[in-house]
Design a protein around this motif. Structure first.
Motif, PDB file in Angstrom:
ATOM      1  N   GLY A  93       0.620  -1.011  -0.349  1.00 27.83           N
ATOM      2  CA  GLY A  93       0.158   0.367  -0.131  1.00 27.83           C
ATOM      3  C   GLY A  93       0.828   1.290   0.128  1.00 27.83           C
ATOM      4  O   GLY A  93       0.349   2.514  -0.822  1.00 27.83           O
ATOM      5  N   ASP A  94       2.410   1.450   0.800  1.00 27.90           N
ATOM      6  CA  ASP A  94       2.937   2.519   0.541  1.00 27.90           C
ATOM      7  C   ASP A  94       4.066   3.180  -1.229  1.00 27.90           C
ATOM      8  O   ASP A  94       3.693   4.143  -1.105  1.00 27.90           O
ATOM      9  N   ALA A  95       3.017   2.529  -1.761  1.00 23.51           N
ATOM     10  CA  ALA A  95       3.594   2.475  -3.430  1.00 23.51           C
ATOM     11  C   ALA A  95       2.467   2.413  -3.649  1.00 23.51           C
ATOM     12  O   ALA A  95       2.313   2.497  -5.128  1.00 23.51           O
ATOM     13  N   LYS A  96       1.125   2.192  -3.310  1.00 19.81           N
ATOM     14  CA  LYS A  96       0.113   2.451  -4.184  1.00 19.81           C
ATOM     15  C   LYS A  96      -1.722   3.583  -3.360  1.00 19.81           C
ATOM     16  O   LYS A  96      -1.752   4.051  -4.564  1.00 19.81           O
ATOM     17  N   CYS A  97      -1.263   4.443  -2.070  1.00 19.55           N
ATOM     18  CA  CYS A  97      -2.271   4.932  -1.355  1.00 19.55           C
ATOM     19  C   CYS A  97      -1.414   5.954  -0.820  1.00 19.55           C
ATOM     20  O   CYS A  97      -0.566   5.745  -0.035  1.00 19.55           O
ATOM     21  N   LEU A  98      -1.751   7.409  -1.306  1.00 19.11           N
ATOM     22  CA  LEU A  98      -0.667   8.506  -1.101  1.00 19.11           C
ATOM     23  C   LEU A  98      -0.944   8.635   0.840  1.00 19.11           C
ATOM     24  O   LEU A  98      -0.268   9.282   1.306  1.00 19.11           O
ATOM     25  N   CYS A  99      -1.710   8.052   1.388  1.00 17.71           N
ATOM     26  CA  CYS A  99      -1.952   7.921   2.529  1.00 17.71           C
ATOM     27  C   CYS A  99      -0.792   7.525   3.315  1.00 17.71           C
ATOM     28  O   CYS A  99      -0.464   7.875   4.654  1.00 17.71           O
ATOM     29  N   ILE A 100      -1.138   6.262   2.773  1.00 12.87           N
ATOM     30  CA  ILE A 100      -0.011   5.201   3.707  1.00 12.87           C
ATOM     31  C   ILE A 100       1.245   5.955   3.100  1.00 12.87           C
ATOM     32  O   ILE A 100       2.343   5.480   4.049  1.00 12.87           O
ATOM     33  N   ALA A 101       1.544   6.259   1.639  1.00 11.94           N
ATOM     34  CA  ALA A 101       3.271   6.591   1.885  1.00 11.94           C
ATOM     35  C   ALA A 101       3.783   7.692   2.412  1.00 11.94           C
ATOM     36  O   ALA A 101       4.771   7.595   3.170  1.00 11.94           O
ATOM     37  N   ALA A 102       3.018   8.476   3.318  1.00 12.97           N
ATOM     38  CA  ALA A 102       2.574   9.354   4.200  1.00 12.97           C
ATOM     39  C   ALA A 102       3.229   9.191   5.161  1.00 12.97           C
ATOM     40  O   ALA A 102       4.353   9.509   5.370  1.00 12.97           O
ATOM     41  N   ALA A 103       2.548   7.749   5.521  1.00 18.69           N
ATOM     42  CA  ALA A 103       2.968   7.760   7.254  1.00 18.69           C
ATOM     43  C   ALA A 103       4.715   7.121   6.747  1.00 18.69           C
ATOM     44  O   ALA A 103       4.849   6.955   8.091  1.00 18.69           O
ATOM     45  N   SER A 104       4.094   6.735   5.528  1.00 18.13           N
ATOM     46  CA  SER A 104       5.739   5.358   5.494  1.00 18.13           C
ATOM     47  C   SER A 104       6.748   6.806   6.038  1.00 18.13           C
ATOM     48  O   SER A 104       7.408   5.925   6.828  1.00 18.13           O
ATOM     49  N   ILE A 105       6.698   7.928   5.185  1.00 18.13           N
ATOM     50  CA  ILE A 105       7.506   8.228   5.702  1.00 18.13           C
ATOM     51  C   ILE A 105       8.206   9.317   6.592  1.00 18.13           C
ATOM     52  O   ILE A 105       9.057   8.949   7.168  1.00 18.13           O
ATOM     53  N   VAL A 106       6.795   9.588   7.307  1.00 17.64           N
ATOM     54  CA  VAL A 106       6.647  10.262   8.895  1.00 17.64           C
ATOM     55  C   VAL A 106       7.389   8.921   9.707  1.00 17.64           C
ATOM     56  O   VAL A 106       8.041   9.656  10.181  1.00 17.64           O
ATOM     57  N   ALA A 107       6.709   7.625   9.523  1.00 16.28           N
ATOM     58  CA  ALA A 107       7.380   6.038  10.269  1.00 16.28           C
ATOM     59  C   ALA A 107       9.033   6.478  10.132  1.00 16.28           C
ATOM     60  O   ALA A 107       9.687   6.334  11.629  1.00 16.28           O
ATOM     61  N   LYS A 108       9.679   6.495   9.075  1.00 20.80           N
ATOM     62  CA  LYS A 108      10.720   6.230   8.311  1.00 20.80           C
ATOM     63  C   LYS A 108      11.728   7.251   9.042  1.00 20.80           C
ATOM     64  O   LYS A 108      12.911   6.791   9.707  1.00 20.80           O
ATOM     65  N   VAL A 109      11.780   7.915   9.010  1.00 21.45           N
ATOM     66  CA  VAL A 109      12.238   9.658   9.533  1.00 21.45           C
ATOM     67  C   VAL A 109      11.580   9.602  11.161  1.00 21.45           C
ATOM     68  O   VAL A 109      12.973   9.959  11.655  1.00 21.45           O
ATOM     69  N   ALA A 110      11.162   9.423  11.651  1.00 23.17           N
ATOM     70  CA  ALA A 110      11.251   9.578  13.276  1.00 23.17           C
ATOM     71  C   ALA A 110      11.733   7.845  13.579  1.00 23.17           C
ATOM     72  O   ALA A 110      12.789   8.161  14.415  1.00 23.17           O
ATOM     73  N   ARG A 111      11.946   6.596  13.041  1.00 29.20           N
ATOM     74  CA  ARG A 111      12.934   5.464  14.071  1.00 29.20           C
ATOM     75  C   ARG A 111      14.687   6.389  13.194  1.00 29.20           C
ATOM     76  O   ARG A 111      14.795   5.790  13.837  1.00 29.20           O
ATOM     77  N   ASP A 112      14.632   6.164  12.162  1.00 34.67           N
ATOM     78  CA  ASP A 112      15.979   6.922  11.861  1.00 34.67           C
ATOM     79  C   ASP A 112      16.368   8.039  12.982  1.00 34.67           C
ATOM     80  O   ASP A 112      17.133   7.775  13.057  1.00 34.67           O
TER      81      ASP A 112
END
Length: 441
Positions: free
Chosen positions: A152-171
Protein backbone atom coordinates in the motif's frame (compact mmCIF):
# COMPACT_ATOMS: atom_id res chain seq x y z
CA UNK A 1 14.48 12.37 -18.88
CA UNK A 2 13.95 16.12 -18.68
CA UNK A 3 12.80 17.91 -15.55
CA UNK A 4 9.43 18.62 -17.20
CA UNK A 5 8.97 14.96 -18.13
CA UNK A 6 9.89 13.85 -14.61
CA UNK A 7 7.40 16.31 -13.11
CA UNK A 8 4.66 15.07 -15.45
CA UNK A 9 5.27 11.48 -14.32
CA UNK A 10 5.06 12.59 -10.68
CA UNK A 11 1.73 14.32 -11.38
CA UNK A 12 0.36 11.14 -12.95
CA UNK A 13 1.57 9.09 -9.97
CA UNK A 14 -0.06 11.55 -7.56
CA UNK A 15 -3.43 11.17 -9.28
CA UNK A 16 -3.15 7.36 -9.24
CA UNK A 17 -2.03 7.16 -5.59
CA UNK A 18 -4.75 9.59 -4.46
CA UNK A 19 -7.51 7.60 -6.15
CA UNK A 20 -8.37 5.63 -2.98
CA UNK A 21 -8.85 8.78 -0.94
CA UNK A 22 -10.66 10.56 -3.80
CA UNK A 23 -13.13 7.69 -4.04
CA UNK A 24 -13.82 7.74 -0.30
CA UNK A 25 -14.12 11.54 -0.28
CA UNK A 26 -16.67 11.32 -3.11
CA UNK A 27 -18.76 9.05 -0.86
CA UNK A 28 -18.70 11.54 2.00
CA UNK A 29 -15.86 10.00 4.02
CA UNK A 30 -13.73 12.94 5.09
CA UNK A 31 -11.15 11.83 7.66
CA UNK A 32 -9.07 8.99 6.17
CA UNK A 33 -5.91 7.87 7.94
CA UNK A 34 -3.10 6.09 6.15
CA UNK A 35 -1.20 3.63 8.38
CA UNK A 36 2.28 2.17 7.83
CA UNK A 37 5.20 0.86 9.87
CA UNK A 38 8.97 0.67 9.60
CA UNK A 39 11.46 -1.50 11.41
CA UNK A 40 10.02 -5.00 11.30
CA UNK A 41 13.26 -6.57 10.09
CA UNK A 42 16.09 -5.03 12.17
CA UNK A 43 17.94 -6.82 14.96
CA UNK A 44 17.72 -3.79 17.23
CA UNK A 45 15.42 -0.92 18.09
CA UNK A 46 11.65 -0.44 18.16
CA UNK A 47 9.11 -0.84 15.39
CA UNK A 48 7.59 2.54 14.49
CA UNK A 49 4.17 3.21 12.97
CA UNK A 50 2.54 6.40 11.77
CA UNK A 51 -1.05 7.40 11.04
CA UNK A 52 -1.58 10.38 8.75
CA UNK A 53 -4.79 12.16 7.71
CA UNK A 54 -4.17 14.26 4.59
CA UNK A 55 -6.43 17.10 3.48
CA UNK A 56 -8.76 16.59 0.52
CA UNK A 57 -6.89 17.47 -2.67
CA UNK A 58 -3.41 17.15 -1.18
CA UNK A 59 -1.14 17.76 -4.18
CA UNK A 60 2.48 17.58 -3.03
CA UNK A 61 4.59 15.83 -5.67
CA UNK A 62 7.18 13.13 -4.98
CA UNK A 63 5.48 11.21 -2.17
CA UNK A 64 6.14 7.50 -2.53
CA UNK A 65 7.12 4.42 -0.58
CA UNK A 66 9.76 5.78 1.84
CA UNK A 67 12.22 3.02 0.85
CA UNK A 68 12.32 4.43 -2.69
CA UNK A 69 13.31 7.93 -1.55
CA UNK A 70 16.68 9.33 -0.54
CA UNK A 71 17.20 10.33 3.09
CA UNK A 72 17.30 13.99 2.07
CA UNK A 73 14.02 13.71 0.13
CA UNK A 74 12.33 11.90 3.01
CA UNK A 75 13.33 14.68 5.39
CA UNK A 76 11.94 17.33 3.03
CA UNK A 77 8.64 15.51 2.50
CA UNK A 78 8.31 14.63 6.19
CA UNK A 79 8.34 18.35 7.05
CA UNK A 80 5.72 19.13 4.37
CA UNK A 81 3.46 16.25 5.40
CA UNK A 82 3.50 17.22 9.07
CA UNK A 83 2.87 20.86 8.20
CA UNK A 84 -0.09 20.22 5.88
CA UNK A 85 -1.66 17.11 7.41
CA UNK A 86 -5.06 17.46 9.06
CA UNK A 87 -3.61 15.26 11.82
CA UNK A 88 -0.91 12.66 12.35
CA UNK A 89 0.31 10.37 15.11
CA UNK A 90 3.29 8.10 15.78
CA UNK A 91 3.19 4.81 17.69
CA UNK A 92 6.09 2.70 18.95
CA UNK A 93 6.54 -0.86 20.22
CA UNK A 94 9.98 -1.34 21.76
CA UNK A 95 12.32 -4.32 21.53
CA UNK A 96 11.06 -5.80 24.81
CA UNK A 97 7.48 -5.80 23.50
CA UNK A 98 8.71 -7.32 20.23
CA UNK A 99 10.41 -10.14 22.15
CA UNK A 100 7.31 -10.70 24.29
CA UNK A 101 4.56 -10.42 21.64
CA UNK A 102 6.43 -11.34 18.38
CA UNK A 103 7.06 -8.84 15.62
CA UNK A 104 3.63 -9.05 13.94
CA UNK A 105 1.67 -8.39 17.13
CA UNK A 106 4.13 -5.69 18.18
CA UNK A 107 3.64 -4.04 14.77
CA UNK A 108 -0.12 -4.07 15.26
CA UNK A 109 0.35 -2.59 18.74
CA UNK A 110 2.48 0.24 17.33
CA UNK A 111 -0.15 0.88 14.64
CA UNK A 112 -2.94 1.08 17.23
CA UNK A 113 -0.90 3.53 19.27
CA UNK A 114 -0.32 5.64 16.15
CA UNK A 115 -4.08 5.64 15.44
CA UNK A 116 -4.81 6.69 19.03
CA UNK A 117 -2.28 9.52 18.81
CA UNK A 118 -3.68 10.66 15.47
CA UNK A 119 -7.26 10.51 16.80
CA UNK A 120 -6.27 12.61 19.80
CA UNK A 121 -4.73 15.21 17.49
CA UNK A 122 -7.76 15.17 15.18
CA UNK A 123 -10.15 15.59 18.10
CA UNK A 124 -8.12 18.50 19.47
CA UNK A 125 -7.91 20.28 16.12
CA UNK A 126 -11.30 19.48 14.56
CA UNK A 127 -13.39 17.84 17.23
CA UNK A 128 -13.69 14.76 14.97
CA UNK A 129 -12.45 11.17 14.76
CA UNK A 130 -10.89 9.03 12.03
CA UNK A 131 -13.63 7.63 9.78
CA UNK A 132 -11.64 5.16 7.67
CA UNK A 133 -8.23 3.45 7.76
CA UNK A 134 -6.01 2.61 4.79
CA UNK A 135 -3.39 0.15 6.07
CA UNK A 136 -0.31 -1.33 4.46
CA UNK A 137 -0.79 -5.13 4.37
CA UNK A 138 -2.09 -5.52 7.96
CA UNK A 139 -5.61 -5.94 9.36
CA UNK A 140 -6.27 -4.43 12.76
CA UNK A 141 -8.78 -5.30 15.47
CA UNK A 142 -10.22 -1.79 15.81
CA UNK A 143 -13.72 -0.36 15.56
CA UNK A 144 -12.96 1.75 12.49
CA UNK A 145 -13.76 0.74 8.89
CA UNK A 146 -10.53 -0.26 7.19
CA UNK A 147 -8.94 -1.46 3.99
CA UNK A 148 -5.70 -3.42 3.85
CA UNK A 149 -3.52 -3.01 0.75
CA UNK A 150 -0.55 -5.19 -0.12
CA UNK A 151 2.34 -2.81 -0.91
CA UNK A 152 0.00 0.00 0.00
CA UNK A 153 2.91 2.40 0.54
CA UNK A 154 3.47 2.35 -3.22
CA UNK A 155 -0.23 2.51 -4.17
CA UNK A 156 -2.02 4.81 -1.72
CA UNK A 157 -1.01 8.40 -0.99
CA UNK A 158 -1.89 8.55 2.71
CA UNK A 159 -0.14 5.20 3.38
CA UNK A 160 2.96 6.47 1.56
CA UNK A 161 2.86 9.64 3.65
CA UNK A 162 2.65 7.53 6.81
CA UNK A 163 5.63 5.43 5.69
CA UNK A 164 7.72 8.60 5.32
CA UNK A 165 6.76 9.98 8.74
CA UNK A 166 7.47 6.64 10.44
CA UNK A 167 10.76 6.12 8.60
CA UNK A 168 12.15 9.56 9.44
CA UNK A 169 11.15 9.20 13.10
CA UNK A 170 12.74 5.76 13.49
CA UNK A 171 15.92 6.72 11.61
CA UNK A 172 16.33 9.71 13.91
CA UNK A 173 15.96 7.46 16.95
CA UNK A 174 18.56 4.98 15.67
CA UNK A 175 20.99 7.83 14.98
CA UNK A 176 20.63 8.87 18.62
CA UNK A 177 21.23 5.24 19.66
CA UNK A 178 24.39 5.22 17.56
CA UNK A 179 25.75 7.97 19.78
CA UNK A 180 24.68 6.12 22.93
CA UNK A 181 25.95 2.70 21.76
CA UNK A 182 28.91 3.26 19.42
CA UNK A 183 30.48 0.29 17.66
CA UNK A 184 27.38 -1.09 15.92
CA UNK A 185 27.00 1.56 13.16
CA UNK A 186 23.34 2.10 14.07
CA UNK A 187 23.48 5.46 12.30
CA UNK A 188 24.34 3.67 9.06
CA UNK A 189 22.36 0.43 9.29
CA UNK A 190 19.44 1.55 11.52
CA UNK A 191 19.63 -1.78 13.33
CA UNK A 192 19.54 -4.10 10.31
CA UNK A 193 21.93 -7.06 10.23
CA UNK A 194 24.82 -5.63 8.27
CA UNK A 195 28.40 -6.89 8.52
CA UNK A 196 29.33 -3.88 10.67
CA UNK A 197 26.41 -4.57 13.01
CA UNK A 198 27.39 -8.23 13.47
CA UNK A 199 30.98 -7.18 14.04
CA UNK A 200 29.77 -4.91 16.83
CA UNK A 201 27.75 -7.75 18.35
CA UNK A 202 30.81 -9.99 18.38
CA UNK A 203 33.00 -7.31 19.93
CA UNK A 204 30.60 -5.69 22.42
CA UNK A 205 27.70 -8.11 22.90
CA UNK A 206 24.08 -7.03 23.11
CA UNK A 207 22.80 -3.55 23.94
CA UNK A 208 19.56 -2.85 25.84
CA UNK A 209 17.81 -2.14 22.52
CA UNK A 210 18.61 -5.46 20.80
CA UNK A 211 15.81 -7.90 20.00
CA UNK A 212 16.89 -11.10 21.70
CA UNK A 213 14.38 -13.29 19.89
CA UNK A 214 15.88 -12.14 16.57
CA UNK A 215 19.36 -13.19 17.70
CA UNK A 216 18.86 -16.71 19.05
CA UNK A 217 20.69 -18.31 16.12
CA UNK A 218 23.54 -15.82 16.46
CA UNK A 219 23.84 -16.61 20.19
CA UNK A 220 23.94 -20.33 19.44
CA UNK A 221 26.63 -19.83 16.82
CA UNK A 222 28.70 -17.71 19.20
CA UNK A 223 28.35 -20.32 21.94
CA UNK A 224 29.50 -22.97 19.47
CA UNK A 225 32.52 -20.92 18.49
CA UNK A 226 33.49 -20.40 22.12
CA UNK A 227 33.12 -24.12 22.84
CA UNK A 228 35.22 -24.96 19.79
CA UNK A 229 37.93 -22.61 21.04
CA UNK A 230 38.18 -24.82 24.12
CA UNK A 231 38.58 -28.06 22.18
CA UNK A 232 34.94 -28.55 21.34
CA UNK A 233 34.01 -29.20 24.95
CA UNK A 234 31.36 -27.41 26.91
CA UNK A 235 33.19 -25.53 29.62
CA UNK A 236 32.46 -22.94 32.22
CA UNK A 237 35.46 -21.09 30.79
CA UNK A 238 33.61 -20.76 27.49
CA UNK A 239 30.77 -18.87 29.12
CA UNK A 240 30.70 -15.12 28.59
CA UNK A 241 31.40 -12.64 31.33
CA UNK A 242 30.22 -9.05 31.11
CA UNK A 243 32.27 -6.03 32.10
CA UNK A 244 30.54 -2.72 32.85
CA UNK A 245 32.89 0.25 32.74
CA UNK A 246 30.14 2.85 33.08
CA UNK A 247 26.67 2.09 34.48
CA UNK A 248 24.64 2.00 37.66
CA UNK A 249 27.29 -0.35 39.04
CA UNK A 250 30.64 -1.18 37.46
CA UNK A 251 32.57 -4.44 37.49
CA UNK A 252 32.23 -8.03 36.24
CA UNK A 253 28.88 -9.81 35.90
CA UNK A 254 28.42 -13.47 35.09
CA UNK A 255 25.13 -13.25 33.16
CA UNK A 256 23.54 -10.83 30.73
CA UNK A 257 20.38 -10.19 32.75
CA UNK A 258 22.41 -8.87 35.69
CA UNK A 259 24.60 -6.79 33.39
CA UNK A 260 21.55 -5.40 31.61
CA UNK A 261 20.16 -4.04 34.88
CA UNK A 262 23.29 -1.91 35.19
CA UNK A 263 23.19 -0.45 31.67
CA UNK A 264 19.58 -0.54 30.46
CA UNK A 265 18.42 3.07 30.23
CA UNK A 266 21.70 4.42 31.65
CA UNK A 267 22.92 7.32 29.43
CA UNK A 268 26.32 6.67 27.87
CA UNK A 269 26.67 3.17 29.35
CA UNK A 270 29.95 1.42 28.47
CA UNK A 271 30.13 -2.37 28.62
CA UNK A 272 31.40 -5.38 26.73
CA UNK A 273 31.23 -9.18 26.78
CA UNK A 274 34.28 -11.44 27.06
CA UNK A 275 35.03 -15.16 26.92
CA UNK A 276 38.07 -14.67 29.15
CA UNK A 277 37.76 -12.99 32.55
CA UNK A 278 41.32 -11.66 32.32
CA UNK A 279 40.40 -9.75 29.16
CA UNK A 280 37.39 -8.33 31.00
CA UNK A 281 39.63 -7.18 33.85
CA UNK A 282 41.97 -5.54 31.35
CA UNK A 283 39.02 -3.70 29.83
CA UNK A 284 38.14 -2.40 33.29
CA UNK A 285 41.74 -1.38 33.95
CA UNK A 286 42.01 -3.87 36.82
CA UNK A 287 44.58 -6.19 35.26
CA UNK A 288 48.31 -5.57 35.22
CA UNK A 289 49.61 -3.60 32.26
CA UNK A 290 47.77 -1.12 30.05
CA UNK A 291 44.43 -1.96 28.51
CA UNK A 292 44.63 -3.19 24.92
CA UNK A 293 48.27 -2.13 24.63
CA UNK A 294 49.14 -4.43 21.74
CA UNK A 295 46.02 -3.51 19.82
CA UNK A 296 47.07 0.13 19.66
CA UNK A 297 50.76 -0.51 19.02
CA UNK A 298 53.93 0.26 20.98
CA UNK A 299 56.38 0.85 18.13
CA UNK A 300 58.36 4.02 17.63
CA UNK A 301 57.41 6.46 14.88
CA UNK A 302 54.28 8.45 14.05
CA UNK A 303 50.77 7.23 14.81
CA UNK A 304 47.49 9.03 14.27
CA UNK A 305 44.33 8.25 16.26
CA UNK A 306 41.16 9.42 14.51
CA UNK A 307 37.48 9.45 15.41
CA UNK A 308 34.31 11.08 14.16
CA UNK A 309 31.06 12.43 15.56
CA UNK A 310 27.70 13.64 14.24
CA UNK A 311 25.08 16.08 15.51
CA UNK A 312 21.53 14.96 14.70
CA UNK A 313 20.10 18.41 15.47
CA UNK A 314 22.31 20.40 13.08
CA UNK A 315 23.29 17.77 10.52
CA UNK A 316 26.98 18.64 10.99
CA UNK A 317 29.75 16.10 11.44
CA UNK A 318 33.24 16.42 12.90
CA UNK A 319 36.56 14.71 13.46
CA UNK A 320 39.17 14.51 16.20
CA UNK A 321 42.81 13.59 15.59
CA UNK A 322 45.70 12.88 17.94
CA UNK A 323 49.15 12.68 16.34
CA UNK A 324 51.61 10.70 18.49
CA UNK A 325 55.38 10.60 17.90
CA UNK A 326 57.06 7.90 20.00
CA UNK A 327 60.83 8.03 20.47
CA UNK A 328 63.22 5.14 21.08
CA UNK A 329 62.71 5.43 24.85
CA UNK A 330 58.97 5.07 24.54
CA UNK A 331 58.24 8.72 25.24
CA UNK A 332 55.27 10.25 23.42
CA UNK A 333 54.93 13.72 21.98
CA UNK A 334 51.40 14.56 20.92
CA UNK A 335 49.54 17.10 18.81
CA UNK A 336 45.74 17.40 18.93
CA UNK A 337 43.39 18.86 16.33
CA UNK A 338 39.75 18.74 15.31
CA UNK A 339 37.43 20.15 12.67
CA UNK A 340 33.71 20.48 12.00
CA UNK A 341 32.00 20.14 8.60
CA UNK A 342 28.67 21.26 7.16
CA UNK A 343 28.10 19.10 4.07
CA UNK A 344 24.57 17.69 3.77
CA UNK A 345 25.47 14.97 1.27
CA UNK A 346 28.53 13.72 3.18
CA UNK A 347 26.61 14.01 6.47
CA UNK A 348 24.37 11.14 5.38
CA UNK A 349 27.33 8.93 6.44
CA UNK A 350 27.04 10.37 9.98
CA UNK A 351 30.04 9.47 12.22
CA UNK A 352 31.75 7.67 9.36
CA UNK A 353 32.07 10.95 7.46
CA UNK A 354 33.87 12.45 10.44
CA UNK A 355 36.26 9.52 10.76
CA UNK A 356 37.11 9.71 7.05
CA UNK A 357 37.83 13.41 7.37
CA UNK A 358 39.93 12.65 10.45
CA UNK A 359 42.11 10.29 8.42
CA UNK A 360 42.50 12.95 5.74
CA UNK A 361 43.37 15.58 8.34
CA UNK A 362 46.03 13.28 9.82
CA UNK A 363 47.57 12.71 6.38
CA UNK A 364 47.53 16.46 5.69
CA UNK A 365 49.42 17.02 8.95
CA UNK A 366 52.06 14.46 7.95
CA UNK A 367 52.47 16.07 4.52
CA UNK A 368 52.99 19.55 5.97
CA UNK A 369 55.47 18.30 8.59
CA UNK A 370 57.53 16.09 6.28
CA UNK A 371 56.44 12.80 7.88
CA UNK A 372 56.70 9.97 5.37
CA UNK A 373 55.43 7.04 7.48
CA UNK A 374 52.27 6.94 9.60
CA UNK A 375 49.97 4.38 11.17
CA UNK A 376 46.33 5.53 11.33
CA UNK A 377 44.24 3.95 14.10
CA UNK A 378 40.48 4.02 13.46
CA UNK A 379 37.45 2.17 14.82
CA UNK A 380 35.23 2.07 11.71
CA UNK A 381 36.41 -0.71 9.40
CA UNK A 382 35.64 1.14 6.18
CA UNK A 383 38.25 3.83 6.86
CA UNK A 384 40.94 1.25 6.11
CA UNK A 385 38.97 -0.91 3.69
CA UNK A 386 38.15 1.95 1.32
CA UNK A 387 41.72 3.25 1.43
CA UNK A 388 43.13 -0.22 0.71
CA UNK A 389 40.60 -0.78 -2.10
CA UNK A 390 38.98 -3.71 -0.29
CA UNK A 391 35.53 -2.12 -0.15
CA UNK A 392 33.72 -0.56 -3.08
CA UNK A 393 33.54 3.22 -2.79
CA UNK A 394 29.98 3.99 -3.89
CA UNK A 395 29.44 7.66 -3.03
CA UNK A 396 31.32 10.95 -3.55
CA UNK A 397 32.69 10.97 0.00
CA UNK A 398 34.27 7.51 -0.12
CA UNK A 399 35.39 7.81 -3.75
CA UNK A 400 37.14 11.10 -3.01
CA UNK A 401 38.74 9.63 0.11
CA UNK A 402 40.00 6.57 -1.75
CA UNK A 403 41.56 8.75 -4.47
CA UNK A 404 43.10 11.06 -1.86
CA UNK A 405 44.84 8.22 -0.01
CA UNK A 406 46.08 6.67 -3.27
CA UNK A 407 47.68 9.97 -4.24
CA UNK A 408 49.21 10.47 -0.78
CA UNK A 409 50.74 6.98 -0.90
CA UNK A 410 52.89 8.02 -3.85
CA UNK A 411 55.16 9.83 -1.37
CA UNK A 412 54.14 8.40 2.00
CA UNK A 413 53.81 4.98 3.65
CA UNK A 414 50.34 4.86 5.22
CA UNK A 415 49.10 1.90 7.25
CA UNK A 416 45.55 1.59 8.58
CA UNK A 417 44.88 -0.27 11.84
CA UNK A 418 41.32 -1.22 12.86
CA UNK A 419 40.79 -0.98 16.62
CA UNK A 420 37.86 -1.57 18.91
CA UNK A 421 35.80 1.49 19.74
CA UNK A 422 36.16 2.78 23.31
CA UNK A 423 38.56 -0.02 24.27
CA UNK A 424 40.50 2.02 26.81
CA UNK A 425 43.36 3.60 24.84
CA UNK A 426 43.77 7.17 26.04
CA UNK A 427 44.59 8.62 22.61
CA UNK A 428 41.58 7.00 20.98
CA UNK A 429 39.40 8.41 23.76
CA UNK A 430 40.96 11.87 23.33
CA UNK A 431 40.20 11.76 19.58
CA UNK A 432 36.57 10.94 20.38
CA UNK A 433 36.31 13.88 22.82
CA UNK A 434 37.97 16.23 20.31
CA UNK A 435 35.40 15.27 17.67
CA UNK A 436 32.50 15.94 20.04
CA UNK A 437 34.04 19.24 21.15
CA UNK A 438 34.26 20.42 17.52
CA UNK A 439 30.46 20.17 17.23
CA UNK A 440 30.05 22.58 20.14
CA UNK A 441 31.97 25.42 18.52
Amino acid sequence: MTKAEREELQKQMLVEMRSFEDDLHSRGVKYIAGIDEVGRGPLAGPVYAAAVVLPDGFDVLGINDSKKLSAKKREELNAVIKDQAVAYGIGIADNHEIDELNILNATKLAMKRAIDACNDSLAERNGRSIEHLMIDAVKLDVDIPQESLIKGDAKCLCIAAASIVAKVARDSYMEEMSELYPGYDFAGNKGYGTAAHYEGLREFGFTPIHRRTFLKKFEEEQAGERAAAWGGKESKMAKKVYAVRKGRETGLFMDWDTCRKQVDGFPGAEYKSFSDANDALTYLGLASGKADETEFGTSTGTKAYVDGSYDVATGRFSCGVVIVDTDENGNDQTYEMNACYDDAEAAEQRNVAGEIMGARLAIDYCKVNGIDTVEIYHDYEGVGKWADDLWKANNPLTRGYKAYVAEARETMAITFVKVKAHAGNKYNEIADKLAKAALEK
